[in-house]
Scaffold this motif. Structure first.
Motif, mmCIF file in Angstrom:
data_model
loop_
_atom_site.group_PDB
_atom_site.id
_atom_site.type_symbol
_atom_site.label_atom_id
_atom_site.label_comp_id
_atom_site.label_asym_id
_atom_site.label_seq_id
_atom_site.Cartn_x
_atom_site.Cartn_y
_atom_site.Cartn_z
ATOM 1 N N GLY A 7 0.816 -1.215 0.000
ATOM 2 C CA GLY A 7 0.000 0.000 0.000
ATOM 3 C C GLY A 7 0.844 1.257 0.000
ATOM 4 O O GLY A 7 2.054 1.215 0.276
ATOM 5 N N THR A 11 -0.853 10.715 1.436
ATOM 6 C CA THR A 11 -0.510 11.910 2.212
ATOM 7 C C THR A 11 -0.067 13.054 1.307
ATOM 8 O O THR A 11 -0.008 14.193 1.743
ATOM 9 C CB THR A 11 0.586 11.586 3.245
ATOM 10 O OG1 THR A 11 1.516 10.684 2.651
ATOM 11 C CG2 THR A 11 0.001 10.937 4.483
ATOM 12 N N GLY A 17 11.147 8.393 -4.513
ATOM 13 C CA GLY A 17 11.526 7.318 -3.579
ATOM 14 C C GLY A 17 10.426 6.283 -3.461
ATOM 15 O O GLY A 17 10.685 5.075 -3.551
ATOM 16 N N ASN A 18 9.186 6.725 -3.291
ATOM 17 C CA ASN A 18 8.049 5.791 -3.215
ATOM 18 C C ASN A 18 7.981 4.958 -4.492
ATOM 19 O O ASN A 18 7.751 3.751 -4.452
ATOM 20 C CB ASN A 18 6.706 6.533 -3.064
ATOM 21 C CG ASN A 18 6.574 7.353 -1.804
ATOM 22 O OD1 ASN A 18 6.034 8.459 -1.818
ATOM 23 N ND2 ASN A 18 7.057 6.843 -0.681
ATOM 24 N N ALA A 22 9.254 1.141 -4.172
ATOM 25 C CA ALA A 22 8.131 0.221 -3.988
ATOM 26 C C ALA A 22 7.239 0.103 -5.228
ATOM 27 O O ALA A 22 7.081 -0.974 -5.802
ATOM 28 C CB ALA A 22 7.305 0.676 -2.781
ATOM 29 N N LYS A 111 8.451 9.867 14.140
ATOM 30 C CA LYS A 111 7.268 10.702 13.892
ATOM 31 C C LYS A 111 6.672 11.286 15.168
ATOM 32 O O LYS A 111 5.921 12.252 15.118
ATOM 33 C CB LYS A 111 6.212 9.925 13.089
ATOM 34 C CG LYS A 111 6.699 9.636 11.668
ATOM 35 C CD LYS A 111 5.598 9.314 10.685
ATOM 36 C CE LYS A 111 6.172 9.265 9.267
ATOM 37 N NZ LYS A 111 5.235 8.968 8.229
ATOM 38 N N TYR A 125 0.075 2.031 14.413
ATOM 39 C CA TYR A 125 0.215 1.923 12.948
ATOM 40 C C TYR A 125 0.658 0.496 12.543
ATOM 41 O O TYR A 125 0.052 -0.118 11.655
ATOM 42 C CB TYR A 125 1.229 2.988 12.509
ATOM 43 C CG TYR A 125 1.566 3.094 11.049
ATOM 44 C CD1 TYR A 125 1.188 4.212 10.308
ATOM 45 C CD2 TYR A 125 2.304 2.113 10.393
ATOM 46 C CE1 TYR A 125 1.526 4.343 8.973
ATOM 47 C CE2 TYR A 125 2.642 2.226 9.060
ATOM 48 C CZ TYR A 125 2.252 3.351 8.362
ATOM 49 O OH TYR A 125 2.578 3.474 7.037
ATOM 50 N N ASP A 146 12.634 1.256 4.640
ATOM 51 C CA ASP A 146 12.107 1.844 5.877
ATOM 52 C C ASP A 146 10.967 1.025 6.485
ATOM 53 O O ASP A 146 10.644 1.195 7.651
ATOM 54 C CB ASP A 146 11.628 3.296 5.623
ATOM 55 C CG ASP A 146 10.520 3.392 4.589
ATOM 56 O OD1 ASP A 146 10.535 2.605 3.627
ATOM 57 O OD2 ASP A 146 9.639 4.248 4.748
ATOM 58 N N GLY A 180 17.613 0.949 -4.789
ATOM 59 C CA GLY A 180 16.438 1.828 -4.755
ATOM 60 C C GLY A 180 15.588 1.684 -3.507
ATOM 61 O O GLY A 180 14.602 2.394 -3.339
ATOM 62 N N ARG A 182 16.171 2.603 -0.647
ATOM 63 C CA ARG A 182 16.262 3.783 0.200
ATOM 64 C C ARG A 182 16.810 4.946 -0.629
ATOM 65 O O ARG A 182 18.021 5.189 -0.657
ATOM 66 C CB ARG A 182 17.174 3.472 1.400
ATOM 67 C CG ARG A 182 17.010 4.436 2.532
ATOM 68 C CD ARG A 182 17.704 3.893 3.780
ATOM 69 N NE ARG A 182 17.904 4.958 4.742
ATOM 70 C CZ ARG A 182 16.949 5.403 5.564
ATOM 71 N NH1 ARG A 182 15.770 4.871 5.564
ATOM 72 N NH2 ARG A 182 17.206 6.396 6.404
ATOM 73 N N LYS A 192 16.328 9.759 4.384
ATOM 74 C CA LYS A 192 15.563 9.277 3.223
ATOM 75 C C LYS A 192 14.690 10.379 2.609
ATOM 76 O O LYS A 192 14.264 11.302 3.306
ATOM 77 C CB LYS A 192 14.728 8.046 3.591
ATOM 78 C CG LYS A 192 13.444 8.320 4.314
ATOM 79 C CD LYS A 192 12.463 7.150 4.177
ATOM 80 C CE LYS A 192 11.109 7.626 4.676
ATOM 81 N NZ LYS A 192 9.972 6.899 4.218
ATOM 82 N N SER A 194 11.461 11.969 1.538
ATOM 83 C CA SER A 194 10.130 11.816 2.143
ATOM 84 C C SER A 194 9.145 12.803 1.557
ATOM 85 O O SER A 194 9.508 13.932 1.256
ATOM 86 C CB SER A 194 10.205 12.114 3.637
ATOM 87 O OG SER A 194 10.377 10.948 4.346
ATOM 88 N N SER A 196 6.918 14.238 3.278
ATOM 89 C CA SER A 196 6.645 15.291 4.268
ATOM 90 C C SER A 196 7.836 16.216 4.528
ATOM 91 O O SER A 196 7.744 17.077 5.390
ATOM 92 C CB SER A 196 6.198 14.639 5.568
ATOM 93 O OG SER A 196 7.167 13.712 5.971
HETATM 94 N N1 AQP Z 1 12.953 7.276 0.180
HETATM 95 C C1 AQP Z 1 12.429 6.103 -0.113
HETATM 96 N N2 AQP Z 1 13.141 5.205 -0.843
HETATM 97 C C2 AQP Z 1 12.603 3.993 -1.159
HETATM 98 N N3 AQP Z 1 11.361 3.599 -0.791
HETATM 99 C C3 AQP Z 1 10.621 4.462 -0.075
HETATM 100 N N4 AQP Z 1 9.381 4.394 0.431
HETATM 101 C C4 AQP Z 1 9.104 5.550 1.100
HETATM 102 N N5 AQP Z 1 10.146 6.398 1.014
HETATM 103 C C5 AQP Z 1 11.115 5.749 0.301
HETATM 104 C C6 AQP Z 1 8.478 3.267 0.265
HETATM 105 O O1 AQP Z 1 7.319 3.737 -0.416
HETATM 106 C C7 AQP Z 1 6.193 2.951 -0.017
HETATM 107 C C8 AQP Z 1 5.028 3.849 0.280
HETATM 108 O O2 AQP Z 1 5.354 4.711 1.359
HETATM 109 P P1 AQP Z 1 4.213 5.304 2.268
HETATM 110 O O3 AQP Z 1 3.283 6.081 1.441
HETATM 111 O O4 AQP Z 1 3.594 4.230 3.051
HETATM 112 O O5 AQP Z 1 4.880 6.280 3.286
HETATM 113 P P2 AQP Z 1 6.277 6.414 3.959
HETATM 114 O O6 AQP Z 1 7.051 5.147 3.972
HETATM 115 O O7 AQP Z 1 6.079 7.037 5.297
HETATM 116 O O8 AQP Z 1 6.925 7.392 2.902
HETATM 117 P P3 AQP Z 1 7.273 8.914 2.956
HETATM 118 O O9 AQP Z 1 7.457 9.353 1.549
HETATM 119 O O10 AQP Z 1 8.442 9.110 3.857
HETATM 120 O O11 AQP Z 1 6.001 9.642 3.551
HETATM 121 P P4 AQP Z 1 5.882 10.543 4.846
HETATM 122 O O12 AQP Z 1 6.822 11.702 4.654
HETATM 123 O O13 AQP Z 1 4.429 10.949 4.826
HETATM 124 O O14 AQP Z 1 6.232 9.689 6.015
HETATM 125 C C9 AQP Z 1 6.644 2.103 1.188
HETATM 126 O O15 AQP Z 1 6.866 0.790 0.747
HETATM 127 C C10 AQP Z 1 7.944 2.729 1.588
HETATM 128 O O16 AQP Z 1 8.845 1.790 2.142
#
Ligand code: AQP
Length: 328
Positions: A7, A11, A17-18, A22, A111, A125, A146, A180, A182, A192, A194, A196
């Motif tokens: 999933g 947000t 990165g996402n 993934a 967080k 969570y 992560d 990829g 991270r 990483k 992000s 946010s």
């Molecule tokens: N920097 C990253 N590199 C590789 N994979 C990443 N993922 C997140 N950041 C990276 C992977 O993307 C998938 C979806 O992530 P998510 O939407 O569940 O939220 P997250 O892990 O909390 O990602 P963000 O971008 O850092 O969001 P915020 O800032 O809102 O917390 C996951 O499989 C994650 O591993």
């Protein structure tokens, strides 16, 4: 066929990165597997969200899932809150979890840092994430690095439940890509990338314009050694750009390092930006065609129905194993 579940939180628009860590793998895993992909909006509200914004983000994320190549004829795509079994099994998983193990989660620590009032959902969570995965008897969960710790907890919770109440859950394995997993911030390459991040230069979003992508990559932090080689410890900025370049172009990191021997960071960054733009352009074009289409609602309706049919059976088996509700 092996079962895949993963999933993404609505947000904001997903980042590069996402996508590279993934979502890109969600697409390739459709070959030879039964895939279920989710817009995890209940996870998103573990931190406060603007109701109008999150509604928009859910819609945009659905369009992006299809634009990257998720095929609704082969995969199930749905919104977490539209299948109530997630919250129901999430509660049961909370009851199987220990406070100590939840408080040890790195994401919770990061967080909740600096907050006076910490939402309880931030702590719970991971049991909700465990429920997401376990409802579908998932074999493999494609995620970025992560999420590895949360996956390990999911396995522990499933094993703990099975040992105590009987074999209800399949124990899932993480699928973390070798390159990829991270993708790092462009502004601070030791942390990483992000959604946010408050620094606008740190993150490339999958729907960024060509101009913005070029600008962000040109301003990416590197070092003053002026040599393009892969060294995550000593050269995190250059190594991150090499990973991004490799994934967006299909060329190996070794090949890129030899091709850029003796060349400067300016030329290298121009080419990295071109590769990112080239990879994202067709996705953005498909996204623009889909965003207003009625197909999205049809896909999500059908997805929720199919997901519910699977999830309610697992939930019933779990409740029966626990002896709650009426056994029939
Ligand atoms: N920097 C990253 N590199 C590789 N994979 C990443 N993922 C997140 N950041 C990276 C992977 O993307 C998938 C979806 O992530 P998510 O939407 O569940 O939220 P997250 O892990 O909390 O990602 P963000 O971008 O850092 O969001 P915020 O800032 O809102 O917390 C996951 O499989 C994650 O591993």
């Amino acid at each position: 066929m092996p079962k895949i579940f993963s999933g993404v939180q609505p947000t904001s628009i997903p980042t590069l990165g996402n996508y590279l860590g993934a979502m890109k793998n969600f697409v390739t895993l459709q070959e030879g597997n039964d895939c279920i992909y989710c817009i995890v909006d209940e996870h998103a509200i573990t931190l406060p969200q603007d109701p109008v914004e999150i509604q928009k983000n859910i819609h945009n994320l659905a369009a992006l899932y299809l634009a990257i190549g998720i095929d609704p004829k082969r995969s199930i795509l749905f919104i977490q809150s539209e299948v109530p079994c997630h919250a129901q099994l999430g509660w049961i998983m909370q009851c199987v979890s220990y406070m100590g193990e939840l408080e040890r989660m790195t994401q919770y620590k990061d967080k909740s840092q600096g907050k006076n009032a910490i939402p309880a959902g931030l702590l719970t969570y991971p049991p909700l994430m465990a429920a997401d995965i376990l409802l579908y008897h998932t074999d493999l969960v494609p995620v970025g690095a992560d999420q590895k710790q949360h996956l390990e907890l999911t396995r522990d919770l499933a094993e703990r439940f099975n040992n105590k109440y009987g074999e209800v859950f399949t124990i899932p394995e993480p699928y973390i890509p070798p390159v990829g997993a991270r993708i790092m911030s462009l502004a601070e390459p030791t942390k990483k990338m992000s959604k946010s991040d408050k620094n606008k230069k740190a993150t490339i979003f999958t729907l960024d314009s060509e101009k913005d992508i070029i600008k962000k990559i040109k301003s990416a932090i590197t070092d003053d050694e002026a040599s393009i080689r892969y060294d995550r410890e000593q050269k995190p900025g250059v190594s991150n750009l090499l990973d991004i370049y490799s994934l967006c172009s299909g060329r190996s990191v070794d090949d890129l390092v030899s091709a850029y021997q003796g060349k400067g960071y300016g030329e290298f960054k121009t080419d990295v930006a071109e590769a990112v733009v080239g990879m994202l352009k067709p996705i953005q074009e498909k996204y623009n065609n889909l965003i207003e289409s009625s197909e999205l609602d049809e896909v999500l309706d059908e997805g929720a129905e199919k997901a519910y049919a699977i999830a309610r059976k697992t939930l019933k088996d779990t409740e029966q194993a626990l002896g709650i509700g009426r056994i029939n």
